[in-house]
Scaffold this motif. Structure first.
Motif, short mmCIF file in Angstrom:
data_model
loop_
_atom_site.label_atom_id
_atom_site.label_comp_id
_atom_site.label_asym_id
_atom_site.label_seq_id
_atom_site.Cartn_x
_atom_site.Cartn_y
_atom_site.Cartn_z
N LYS B 58 24.48 -11.55 156.93
CA LYS B 58 25.34 -11.29 155.77
C LYS B 58 26.12 -12.54 155.37
CE LYS B 58 26.21 -6.35 156.06
NZ LYS B 58 27.22 -5.34 156.40
N PRO B 79 17.51 -11.54 150.09
CA PRO B 79 18.10 -10.80 151.19
C PRO B 79 17.40 -9.47 151.41
CG PRO B 79 19.48 -10.63 149.23
CD PRO B 79 18.23 -11.34 148.83
N LEU B 81 18.07 -7.30 153.77
CA LEU B 81 18.90 -6.74 154.83
C LEU B 81 18.69 -5.24 154.89
CD1 LEU B 81 22.22 -8.70 154.50
CD2 LEU B 81 20.08 -9.32 155.55
N ASP B 82 18.48 -4.66 153.73
CA ASP B 82 18.21 -3.23 153.69
C ASP B 82 17.33 -3.04 152.47
OD1 ASP B 82 18.16 -0.54 153.84
OD2 ASP B 82 20.16 -0.23 153.00
N ALA B 85 18.18 -1.21 148.75
CA ALA B 85 19.60 -1.07 148.43
C ALA B 85 19.75 -1.08 146.91
CB ALA B 85 20.41 -2.21 149.04
N GLY B 86 20.41 -0.09 146.36
CA GLY B 86 20.58 -0.05 144.92
C GLY B 86 19.56 0.83 144.23
N TYR B 100 16.08 -3.33 140.69
CA TYR B 100 16.02 -4.00 141.99
C TYR B 100 15.63 -5.47 141.83
CZ TYR B 100 15.27 -4.34 147.01
OH TYR B 100 15.36 -4.68 148.32
#
Lengths: 271, 217
Positions: B58, B79, B81-82, B85-86, B100
């Motif tokens: 992060k 990123p 990271l997940d 997301a969104g 996205y």
């Protein structure tokens, strides 16, 4: 692209990168609009029918007593609701924007101040539709409209609406991250702002005490609405009052932006 | 040798609240982390749960700020990271793809040009215009990975993304990652599966006792 990430924020660097995020801003705005207009009928209802219905209710209830002071009372209330729909309804969505989108904000970087502002931008779609309807109503109601004055004051009121909304949306969204309990208080704050603003009545008209008058004047919508109505009803507007209203709007914007900037450093840590 | 990511004396302290007294106390997560990652290399990041791997990713992707020290990052960062997301359940796959992609920094024209490839790779096919809530979790993941990896970023930060989906898709993900690595993308990856790490990583960093040390893959 070279970037150094440390605990110091380089404002100038971030400002330079900002144009790269314009597509993201519009994409998120579009998402908000799309979600509201997912069912076109319901979207149309919130944008057009709901404010009209509210206006009708207040017109029926207050028309005889309060309405005496206004020649075009229906238009007076409706103009108030158009702006309230951006400020109040927009804020109701924007103040929890970081909590609602925490999965996004915690996983992908973008300048965070854009997020609450996407809710403002999305509300402007409703605003545009309502404004067109308002203009139609004005034309129908035989109100003698000075077009030049109307356009000039509409633009002025819109600029100050944007300043005020940006400042307040930013501040409230940051407050909600820091103090979660604020969400519970928000409905009250929102109602207080609605009834202390000159939306369905003129707060400055019946109050005699100068101090209380000044207190109500602090409601950020007072200035915005006085601009807009000065254009519609050709009411005289004291240039000094106009100047103070504008400065007040700028002050709210700057204060909100600074408050957000301070909170921004630890925003995700607290989410 | 070109440096892609460089961390110097990186520290991160979270302010936590004591559950009984309510008093805030500092919790140090990273302490004096130093490392260099060369361009085009693939580095695994190992460590126990709660060692600070995600915090480190992060910080590198600029989501949170370090308490002291700094990281310099050269190039565009994707990123992961997940993944997803969104994503919004009430929007269609196509609409989500557009949002996205914007979040990932992909230009709209670029997305349009590559859209068919993205859908092909994700094997979404006829479901492009179906609302996301009808998607299986595997489909969401495939769509997100497909968009994020089509970008051809300079740096990929990945957090536990390779062990999701069925074996066939896992293999294609792996191949996509290896392709990107071939074309010069720097990859920093968190993955608990040692076998996968051995297949793609040149070397590994071990996060333990709040700091980073080099270790074998």
């Amino acid at each position: 692209m070279f970037r150094i990430i440390s605990n110091k924020v380089n404002g100038l660097e971030e400002l330079k990168r900002l144009p790269a995020y314009h597509q993201l801003f519009w994409a998120l705005t579009w998402r908000n609009v799309r979600l509201q207009y997912q069912n076109p009928l319901m979207g149309f209802f919130t944008a057009v029918i709901a404010p009209l219905l509210m206006t009708t209710i207040f017109y029926v209830v207050l028309g005889n007593k309060v309405g005496e002071d206004f020649k075009y009372y229906f238009l007076y209330i409706y103009s108030g609701f158009i702006f309230w729909n951006v400020f109040g309804a927009g804020l109701a969505r924007a103040h929890t924007s970081f909590l609602q989108n925490s999965d996004l904000v915690k996983k992908i970087y973008f300048p965070r101040f854009l997020l609450p502002l996407t809710y403002l931008a999305a509300k402007l779609v409703d605003f545009a539709i309502a404004l067109i309807l308002f203009t139609l109503l004005v034309v129908i109601s035989e109100l003698d409209l000075e077009w030049g004055r109307f356009i000039y004051f509409s633009l002025l009121s819109m600029v100050s609406l944007l300043l005020i909304c940006s400042g307040v949306f930013l501040a409230f969204s940051a407050i909600c991250v820091r103090f979660r309990g604020f969400q519970m208080v928000f409905p009250f704050v929102s109602q207080a702002m609605f009834f202390s603003a000159p939306i369905v009545y003129d707060t400055q008209l019946s109050i005699t005490s100068e101090m209380v008058k000044a207190l109500f004047w602090l409601n950020p919508l007072t200035g915005v609405l006085s601009f807009f109505r000065a254009g519609v009803f050709s009411a005289p507007l004291d240039p000094w009052a106009a100047m103070i209203h504008t400065l007040f709007a700028i002050l709210i914007f700057v204060a909100g932006a600074i408050w957000f900037k301070i909170e921004d450093t630890h925003l995700v840590d607290r989410l | 040798m070109q440096v892609s990511i460089q961390a110097k004396h990186l520290c991160k302290t979270y302010q936590l609240k004591d559950p009984v007294t309510g008093r805030p106390y500092p919790f140090q997560c990273l302490d004096d982390v130093n490392f260099v990652i060369e361009k085009g290399s693939c580095v695994g990041l190992k460590g126990q749960n709660g060692a600070g791997k995600s915090t480190l990713l992060k910080i590198i992707s600029n989501i949170i700020r370090p308490s002291s020290g700094h990281v310099s990052v050269k190039g565009t960062v994707a990123p992961m990271l997940d993944l997803g997301a969104g994503f919004h359940d009430e929007l269609t796959g196509r609409e989500n793809a557009f949002i996205y992609a914007s979040l990932m920094g992909i230009k709209r024209g670029e997305l349009k040009r590559q859209f068919d490839d993205i859908i092909d790779f994700a094997e979404i096919g006829a479901f492009v215009d179906t609302k996301l809530r009808r998607y299986s979790s595997g489909m969401k993941f495939r769509l997100a990975f497909s968009i994020a990896s089509t970008l051809k970023p300079d740096i990929i930060l990945a957090d536990e993304i390779l062990a999701i989906g069925d074996e066939e898709f896992q293999n294609r993900c792996l191949n996509r990652i290896l392709e990107l690595k071939q074309s010069g993308t720097t990859i920093l990856i968190v993955q608990h599966n040692e076998v996968l790490l051995k297949r793609i990583c040149d070397r590994a960093l071990l996060l333990a006792n709040k700091t980073v040390s080099h270790c074998s893959v």
